[in-house]
Design a protein around this motif. Structure first.
Motif, short mmCIF file in Angstrom:
data_model
loop_
_atom_site.label_atom_id
_atom_site.label_comp_id
_atom_site.label_asym_id
_atom_site.label_seq_id
_atom_site.Cartn_x
_atom_site.Cartn_y
_atom_site.Cartn_z
N ARG A 56 0.81 -1.21 0.00
CA ARG A 56 0.00 0.00 0.00
C ARG A 56 0.85 1.26 0.00
O ARG A 56 0.32 2.38 -0.07
CB ARG A 56 -0.95 -0.02 1.20
CG ARG A 56 -2.09 -1.00 1.02
CD ARG A 56 -2.79 -1.34 2.32
NE ARG A 56 -3.33 -0.16 2.95
CZ ARG A 56 -3.69 -0.09 4.22
NH1 ARG A 56 -3.52 -1.16 5.00
NH2 ARG A 56 -4.18 1.01 4.73
N ASP A 57 2.15 1.11 0.06
CA ASP A 57 3.06 2.26 0.00
C ASP A 57 3.91 2.29 -1.27
O ASP A 57 4.44 3.33 -1.62
CB ASP A 57 4.01 2.25 1.22
CG ASP A 57 3.27 2.41 2.52
OD1 ASP A 57 2.68 3.48 2.73
OD2 ASP A 57 3.25 1.46 3.32
N ILE A 58 4.06 1.14 -1.93
CA ILE A 58 4.97 1.02 -3.06
C ILE A 58 4.23 0.52 -4.30
O ILE A 58 3.48 -0.46 -4.25
CB ILE A 58 6.13 0.06 -2.74
CG1 ILE A 58 6.91 0.51 -1.51
CG2 ILE A 58 7.06 -0.08 -3.95
CD1 ILE A 58 7.65 1.83 -1.68
N PHE A 59 4.47 1.20 -5.43
CA PHE A 59 3.92 0.78 -6.71
C PHE A 59 5.06 0.47 -7.66
O PHE A 59 5.97 1.29 -7.84
CB PHE A 59 3.02 1.87 -7.30
CG PHE A 59 2.24 1.42 -8.50
CD1 PHE A 59 1.05 0.71 -8.34
CD2 PHE A 59 2.68 1.69 -9.80
CE1 PHE A 59 0.32 0.28 -9.44
CE2 PHE A 59 1.97 1.26 -10.90
CZ PHE A 59 0.77 0.55 -10.72
N GLN A 60 5.00 -0.72 -8.25
CA GLN A 60 6.01 -1.10 -9.25
C GLN A 60 5.54 -0.67 -10.63
O GLN A 60 4.45 -1.05 -11.06
CB GLN A 60 6.22 -2.61 -9.21
CG GLN A 60 7.18 -3.12 -10.30
CD GLN A 60 7.37 -4.62 -10.21
OE1 GLN A 60 8.01 -5.11 -9.30
NE2 GLN A 60 6.78 -5.36 -11.15
N TRP A 61 6.37 0.11 -11.31
CA TRP A 61 5.97 0.69 -12.60
C TRP A 61 7.09 0.50 -13.61
O TRP A 61 8.27 0.60 -13.28
CB TRP A 61 5.66 2.17 -12.40
CG TRP A 61 5.49 2.96 -13.67
CD1 TRP A 61 4.47 2.88 -14.54
CD2 TRP A 61 6.39 3.95 -14.20
NE1 TRP A 61 4.65 3.76 -15.58
CE2 TRP A 61 5.82 4.43 -15.39
CE3 TRP A 61 7.61 4.47 -13.77
CZ2 TRP A 61 6.44 5.41 -16.18
CZ3 TRP A 61 8.24 5.44 -14.54
CH2 TRP A 61 7.64 5.91 -15.74
N TYR A 62 6.69 0.24 -14.87
CA TYR A 62 7.66 0.09 -15.95
C TYR A 62 7.53 1.24 -16.94
O TYR A 62 6.42 1.66 -17.28
CB TYR A 62 7.43 -1.22 -16.70
CG TYR A 62 8.00 -2.44 -16.00
CD1 TYR A 62 9.27 -2.90 -16.30
CD2 TYR A 62 7.25 -3.10 -15.05
CE1 TYR A 62 9.81 -4.01 -15.66
CE2 TYR A 62 7.77 -4.22 -14.40
CZ TYR A 62 9.05 -4.67 -14.72
OH TYR A 62 9.57 -5.77 -14.08
N THR A 63 8.66 1.71 -17.41
CA THR A 63 8.67 2.73 -18.47
C THR A 63 8.26 2.07 -19.79
O THR A 63 8.02 0.86 -19.85
CB THR A 63 10.07 3.33 -18.65
OG1 THR A 63 10.97 2.28 -19.11
CG2 THR A 63 10.59 3.92 -17.35
N ARG A 64 8.18 2.85 -20.83
CA ARG A 64 8.03 2.27 -22.16
C ARG A 64 9.28 1.44 -22.48
O ARG A 64 10.36 1.69 -21.92
CB ARG A 64 7.88 3.37 -23.21
CG ARG A 64 6.56 4.12 -23.13
CD ARG A 64 6.50 5.19 -24.20
NE ARG A 64 7.29 6.37 -23.82
CZ ARG A 64 6.77 7.41 -23.18
NH1 ARG A 64 5.50 7.42 -22.84
NH2 ARG A 64 7.53 8.45 -22.88
N HIS A 65 9.13 0.44 -23.38
CA HIS A 65 10.35 -0.28 -23.75
C HIS A 65 11.20 0.59 -24.67
O HIS A 65 10.77 1.60 -25.21
CB HIS A 65 10.03 -1.66 -24.34
CG HIS A 65 9.14 -1.66 -25.53
ND1 HIS A 65 9.57 -1.43 -26.80
CD2 HIS A 65 7.81 -1.92 -25.63
CE1 HIS A 65 8.56 -1.54 -27.64
NE2 HIS A 65 7.47 -1.83 -26.95
N ASN A 66 12.44 0.18 -24.81
CA ASN A 66 13.47 0.95 -25.53
C ASN A 66 13.84 2.22 -24.77
O ASN A 66 14.13 3.27 -25.37
CB ASN A 66 13.03 1.28 -26.96
CG ASN A 66 14.23 1.50 -27.87
OD1 ASN A 66 15.35 1.06 -27.54
ND2 ASN A 66 14.02 2.19 -28.98
N VAL A 67 13.83 2.14 -23.44
CA VAL A 67 14.26 3.25 -22.58
C VAL A 67 15.39 2.75 -21.70
O VAL A 67 15.30 1.69 -21.07
CB VAL A 67 13.09 3.75 -21.69
CG1 VAL A 67 13.61 4.78 -20.68
CG2 VAL A 67 11.99 4.36 -22.54
N LYS A 68 16.49 3.52 -21.67
CA LYS A 68 17.63 3.17 -20.84
C LYS A 68 17.66 4.04 -19.59
O LYS A 68 17.19 5.19 -19.61
CB LYS A 68 18.93 3.31 -21.63
CG LYS A 68 19.05 2.33 -22.78
CD LYS A 68 20.39 2.43 -23.47
CE LYS A 68 20.53 1.38 -24.57
NZ LYS A 68 21.85 1.47 -25.26
#
Length: 953
Positions: A864-876
């Motif tokens: 409830r405190d942390i959200f796992q998020w991914y950027t768009r692919h092809n991002v360094k």
């Protein structure tokens, strides 16, 4: 390897909870302090843990039927999945009722034992996760209605690995007490029952007095708070010269006493009470005698089929007798200076019209629980639109005027994949297999009190008769009561239920209203929900308080019905016609006070599908809502009226018709706007009336009050004095919106291209066209002011001290407007965008099946405190884009929606900070891999448990 990972997760969770809040731990393991705050109750946490556990044990001293009943839905779902549990409880202080122990025995997947400790007072809930780790909630909450929902309690949720010392001690102690305890048997319950009944004798009188209304036990009967307020309002209406008034109050809230109190205050020379059914006359007269205790017995007369006491000062008459010419003409037209009409929504009938048109009282009061009739009769007009008081179901429950209820929504009988639907044949509905299924469920979910006294609503007369026969043969004595049943037999059947000679009355729609059977402790719905009104009427049959029950069990058998969407809407009283609101209604657990709403997993899915497949804003629905409100007001209703009366949300009209003017034209109302005027109204309606930022609305309101121009400094001072969030970015953004610079060319064209408000040397001015139309076209002025006022009403749902409000919904366009970007940015945001040190992130939690697996990122809550998020692919991670995101000066805002069914709006979960970012590789397709960055975002505000539950996968 897996066990090592779990150990690490537990270590991180405990470290986050007890050592360092910046360490990331899994939500299932992070320690939590629970004290029954809004959206974060013990019931929420127990439900959550039950969903995820592999087994459980409750070590609880005190348990009530009212807390166990809503829990049974979850336990039934667990039983279907083969998950078992244990409950260790006690006979300490003889608190637990014998009937509660019988209810525990019904739990097929739960073993129950009685602790062999005289002072057993433990309160612990332990949930096992595949024999690897355990979660324990320990504190002050017993398993009682108030302790898990409304009481101020302290509880701590902790997680321990199987080898951990705390787990070892807890499990060791549980197993030690479990071995010493004895199994719950019928023989033990029968023995306990004798001891329990003796202990209850000294408390019995106090309990009865506590459970029934104060005016029932007091020698001097005084109005309660609701009645005091209503009496004041009625008196104010009379003081203003009105001769009629209407009270709208749900069944069981003391309308009869209210009427008696007002009659006493009015002190009429002669009084007439009109009712539609003879069987409630005697109870009514008895209530009036209690209030008018100084009057002699002969002052009260009854005029009905069997009684003609015309000489009494206070006459109580049935409409059937009174409307006959030979009886009506015995009275002078002005004989009664006070007339009270009960169940007054019936006053559209010819018999009522005849009587009410005949008499000319000084004052007439109407009382009803259901003014929203589905006919052409305008009840509000009859009472000159004077509504003295209104209390609906939710408010009455909050005010503890009604008996709490536990609604249980379960799937109807199913065989070979088939389930009841709108076209089911009678033989299917009354088949022995279906009846056996119904009996099994009603016995499992049970009732409050010593004996079953239930009502069953079904869909047709023949079904009621056949069900009554079959249930009776299966040792549940029942009788059908339908429209064909004569009055004397109806009264006899009701008396048999009250005297416990039968368990069920089975009916169709006869008991929707006007029936007072306080003993009813179970309501069973075996039919499609055709309307919210009927649903609440039938639910309400069990809500009158009685000393023999603490709650009502409402069991709804949900089939494949098109109208399933009405169920959560009716329970909450939601008339917004907004699908997102309907979905939120479905997720509610607590309805008001300690009343609960519980759906089985399968039933909830059926309702969710119904919501998605239904048009809540069809022309017919909106037309009916419009006509209902028009009848209530006695004039054309406007957006603000719908908002004020809690009916259709203004956004529904605007999304469907661009503005309310277009809807009024559909309703054949005489309003006239030029094309240019409609463009301005469309701008205000589509862009501002949602109330998501109040500043533009206030600017328009103030500038129109000042003849079209306003000193900029004065406006800024006014906004800041109101505590509204305002800075240079807001100022710039508002000016862009009001000058139309914010919008793309297509929308600027739709809104007329010309600036709505412009800044001319620190003077805000509306355009000349706007000013001329506002001054010369009253229709335009009326509709513009209405759109602004409706927007200001909507703005009350938002925190004006901040740019965004937690858990409110925003579209990408809304977000761009509020943070000061242009509308053009909203089309390029997609998942996220960094600009001017701001980064809004938009996440669709459950990705559509249409989306390729290659781009279904694992965005999810870790806790409830942390959200796992991914950027768009092809991002360094070392790219310019990531450098901006990782920059501490960048403000990141998180917006999430459950899935694409929910349209374009996202819940706002608050500001977040990056606590961890790491480079990963992403398999785009079979022969292509691209870089991607996984980011751990820490939320500034811990997510409320009820909102967190919305996104559980």
């Amino acid at each position: 390897m897996k066990l090592t990972k779990i150990k690490n997760e537990i270590q991180n969770a405990l470290t986050q909870g007890f050592v360092d809040k910046d360490i990331i731990g899994n939500e299932e393991m992070v320690p939590r302090f629970i004290l029954n705050a809004k959206g974060d109750t013990m019931r929420d946490h127990i439900d959550h843990e039950l969903i995820h556990c592999s087994s459980f044990i409750f070590v609880i001293a005190f348990i009530t039927e009212g807390a166990l009943t809503p829990l049974k839905v979850k336990l039934a779902d667990l039983a279907r999945r083969g998950i078992k549990g244990r409950i260790l409880t006690s006979d300490y202080l003889e608190f637990n009722s014998p009937k509660m122990f019988y209810e525990l025995k019904k739990l097929k997947n739960v073993e129950v034992r009685i602790a062999d400790i005289h002072t057993f007072h433990a309160k612990g809930y332990i949930f096992n996760h595949n024999d690897v780790y355990q979660t324990a909630i320990i504190g002050s909450s017993n398993l009682t209605e108030a302790a898990v929902a409304t009481n101020y309690e302290w509880n701590l949720r902790v997680t321990s690995y199987q080898d951990g010392e705390i787990t070892r001690k807890i499990i060791e102690e549980i197993e030690n007490q479990w071995k010493k305890s004895h199994s719950l048997t019928e023989k033990w319950i029968e023995g306990y029952k004798i001891k329990y009944e003796k202990s209850q004798q000294r408390y019995l009188k106090a309990k009865i007095e506590e459970e029934i209304p104060e005016y029932e036990t007091s020698k001097e009967i005084n109005p309660n708070l609701m009645q005091q307020e209503a009496l004041t309002n009625i008196e104010n209406i009379r003081s203003n010269g009105a001769q009629r008034a209407l009270v709208i109050s749900t069944t069981g809230t003391g309308k009869t006493y209210l009427g008696a109190f007002d009659v006493k205050k009015f002190s009429p020379d002669k009084f007439l009470y009109i009712v539609h059914r003879e069987q409630i006359l005697d109870k009514t007269i008895s209530s009036f005698k209690k209030i008018l205790s100084n009057e002699p017995a002969e002052a009260f007369g009854k005029v009905s089929g069997n009684s003609k006491d015309f000489e009494g000062k206070y006459l109580f008459a049935t409409i059937q007798t009174l409307s006959r010419d030979n009886w009506l003409e015995r009275f002078d037209k002005d004989e009664f200076n006070y007339i009270l009409v009960d169940e007054t929504h019936r006053a559209g009938a010819e018999s009522y019209k005849k009587v009410l048109n005949y008499f000319t009282p000084q004052f007439m009061l109407g009382m009803t629980a259901t003014p929203d009739r589905m006919d052409n009769f305008n009840l509000y007009e009859l009472f000159d639109y004077n509504i003295a008081y209104e209390i609906r179901l939710q408010k009455a429950l909050d005010e503890n005027m009604l008996c709490p209820f536990h609604y249980i929504g379960i799937t109807d009988y199913e065989v070979d994949g088939q389930i009841t639907d709108d076209t089911s044949q009678l033989n299917w509905l009354v088949s022995e297999d279906r009846v056996d299924y119904v009996i099994k469920q009603t016995e499992y979910y049970s009732y409050s009190g010593e004996a079953l006294q239930g009502l069953i609503f079904c869909s047709r007369t023949e079904e009621a008769k056949r069900l009554a026969e079959t249930l009776s043969l299966k040792r549940h004595p029942s009788k059908a009561l339908t429209g064909e049943t004569p009055q004397w037999e109806r009264e006899k059947i009701i008396e048999e239920l009250e005297q416990r000679k039968i368990e069920y009355i089975i009916t169709v729609d006869v008991f929707n209203e006007g029936i007072d059977i306080p003993c009813v402790n179970q309501v069973v719905m075996l039919r499609n929900t055709q309307s919210s009104i009927v649903f609440i009427q039938q639910l309400g049959r069990g809500l009158r308080k009685s000393e023999n029950k603490k709650y009502v069990t409402v069991i709804d058998f949900i089939g494949n019905y098109k109208n399933n969407y009405l169920i959560p809407i009716a329970l909450v009283g939601d008339k917004s016609r907004d699908k997102n609101s309907a979905r939120d209604d479905l997720e509610l657990n607590e309805i008001a006070g300690i009343s609960t709403v519980n759906f089985s997993d399968i039933a909830k899915e059926k309702i969710y599908q119904s919501i998605n497949n239904t048009s809540l804003d069809s022309m017919k629905i909106l037309h009916d809502d419009y006509e209902d409100l028009k009848a209530r007001l006695g004039r054309v209703p406007f957006l603000l009226d719908f908002q004020s009366f809690g009916t259709v949300n203004s956004s529904v009209f605007i999304k469907k018709y661009r503005n309310y003017y277009q809807f009024l034209l559909k309703m054949k109302e005489e309003f006239h706007l030029t094309h240019a005027e409609e463009e301005i109204l469309t701008f205000i309606s589509a862009e501002l009336t949602n109330g998501k930022r109040i500043v533009e609305l206030l600017l328009l309101e103030e500038i129109l009050e000042c003849d079209g121009q306003l000193v900029k400094g004065d406006f800024i001072k006014s906004v800041r004095e109101k505590g509204i969030f305002y800075n240079e970015s807001v100022e710039k953004s508002v000016e862009q919106v009001m000058s139309l610079e914010f919008f793309k060319k297509a929308n600027r064209k739709k809104y007329g291209m010309e600036q709505i408000v412009k800044d001319n040397k620190n003077i805000y001015q509306i355009s000349e066209k706007f000013k001329n139309s506002f001054e010369n076209n009253p229709d335009f002025k009326l509709l513009v002011l209405d759109a602004i006022k409706a927007g200001l009403e909507n703005a009350k749902e938002y925190d004006i001290t901040k740019p965004f409000s937690l858990y409110q919904r925003y579209s990408r366009k809304d977000v761009c407007r509020i943070i000061g970007w242009t509308e053009g940015d909203s089309s390029t945001v997609y998942g996220y965008k960094v600009k001017e040190n701001v980064c809004p992130i938009f996440v669709t939690y459950s990705k559509s099946d249409a989306i390729e697996d290659s781009i279904k990122y694992q965005d999810k809550f870790i806790n409830r405190d942390i959200f796992q998020w991914y950027t768009r692919h092809n991002v360094k991670i070392d790219s310019n884009e990531m450098k901006k995101i990782l920059n501490k000066n960048t403000t990141i805002q998180l917006f999430i929606k459950k899935n694409d069914d929910e349209g374009s709006d996202f819940y706002y979960f608050g500001e977040v900070n990056v606590v961890q970012a790491e480079q990963e590789e992403f398999q785009v397709n079979s022969d292509k891999i691209e870089p991607i960055v996984k980011v751990q975002l820490k939320l500034k505000n811990t997510v409320r448990q009820d909102k967190y539950k919305l996104f559980e996968k």
